[in-house]
Design an enzyme around this catalytic site. Structure first.
Site, mmCIF file in Angstrom:
data_model
loop_
_atom_site.group_PDB
_atom_site.id
_atom_site.type_symbol
_atom_site.label_atom_id
_atom_site.label_comp_id
_atom_site.label_asym_id
_atom_site.label_seq_id
_atom_site.Cartn_x
_atom_site.Cartn_y
_atom_site.Cartn_z
ATOM 1 C CE LYS A 17 0.747 1.499 4.406
ATOM 2 N NZ LYS A 17 1.525 2.695 4.690
ATOM 3 C CG ASP A 144 -1.321 -0.150 7.758
ATOM 4 O OD1 ASP A 144 -2.162 0.747 7.934
ATOM 5 O OD2 ASP A 144 -0.096 0.049 7.752
#
Ligand code: ATP
Length: 303
Positions: A17, A144
């Protein structure tokens, strides 16, 4: 002789990401920072292969040549094994991770492996649990991890664990430059606290970024990319500032630190533009990687 495996191995791919927007608020009493963030999954990934074994859990990790594996634990403290420990009931697993995502690079590589382990476990044992169940398992493992399951482009709030996909009409061209030595995420947050003891309780809003994403125009997006951890990361690693200036001089619309760093990412206007930035940075930096976003969240690639 090794006992025969009980099931066919299955491989799940999970993406790195980047944070297109990372608004960080003042640290709370419980030590967490309130966030308003927009994640994007990009085409740099780890693959995790899972199989059942009558023996105990075991883990092997391989990586691309630029991935520093020395900091990746191969015992029960590896987040992929932690994920399996949360969900499996007494069954042993062999885990093999093939890493492209830089370690301690601000690209959530460990979270990707945790998400991959949760999904691989679900599919290997044909549990087919609803998304909400996998997402709540993911949130328990780290802020996350839910995004690594969801992928695409999504807004994260709270500690980042409340994830909601957002409208993204673009296909974005990125150039990624990992650093040889990682940065500790807690160290970067601590430095943020030192630099900004009076940070607002409410983090900077991601709304302007969301509006730019919906236009699919790279120039609009470049203007509103925002990362509150960039300043502390550059303060700890001044060479990141030099790298960002260099990438922009090579034609990137905007360079920024990815999450807590030290990986830097460069938004380009087109495929040709990204190739020019790639070539320009490759003259000085050993590892320069072209990437595309958004890409899918954790998914089975071999079963
Ligand atoms: P984030 O952006 O989510 O803060 P990061 O990308 O900066 O994370 P990771 O690559 O996830 O950092 O690694 C952080 C630390 O987690 C590593 O230094 C390592 O000690 C530990 N770790 C545990 N399991 C893993 C794993 N499967 N892959 C990478 N690191 C792991």
């Amino acid at each position: 002789m090794r006992a025969q495996r009980a099931s066919k191995p299955l491989t799940v791919r999970a993406a790195a990401k980047i944070n297109l927007h990372l608004g960080v608020g003042r640290v709370r009493e419980d030590g967490f920072h309130p966030l308003d963030t927009v994640y994007q999954a990009i085409s740099l990934h780890d693959d995790l292969t899972l199989s059942e074994t009558p023996e105990g859990d075991s883990l092997t990790v391989l990586g691309s040549p630029y991935v520093d594996l020395r900091d990746v634990p191969t015992d029960a403290s590896n987040i992929a094994l932690k994920a399996l420990a949360e969900v499996s009931c007494g069954v042993g697993h062999d885990v093999a991770i093939s890493k492209q995502i830089p370690v301690a690079g601000g690209m959530a590589g460990g979270s990707a492996d945790a998400a991959a382990a949760l999904l691989a476990h679900d599919r290997l044992h044909d549990l087919r649990q609803p998304d909400e169940v996998l997402l709540s398992q993911a949130a328990r493992l780290g802020s996350d991890v839910p995004f690594s399951l969801v992928g695409g482009t999504a807004r994260g709030r709270g500690r980042g664990e409340v994830v909601e996909p957002v409208e993204d009409h673009g296909g974005w061209w990125w150039v990624v430059v990992p650093a040889a030595v990682g940065l500790s995420t807690p160290d970067v947050y601590r430095h943020f606290d030192r630099l900004h003891p009076d940070a607002p309780e409410t983090p900077a809003s991601a709304e302007p970024l969301l509006a730019a994403l919906a236009t699919a125009e790279p120039v609009r997006l470049a203007r509103v990319l925002h990362n509150d951890l960039q300043e502390p990361a550059i303060d700890l690693r001044p060479e990141l500032g030099t790298l960002i200036e260099r990438g922009e001089a090579e034609g990137a619309l905007r360079g920024m630190v990815s999450g807590s760093g030290p990986t830097c990412v460069f938004l380009c206007d087109s495929h040709e533009g990204s190739m020019a930035v790639f070539a320009g940075l490759s003259a000085t930096y050993d590892v320069v990687l072209p990437a595309l976003g958004p890409v899918a969240g954790a998914h089975v690639v071999v079963s």
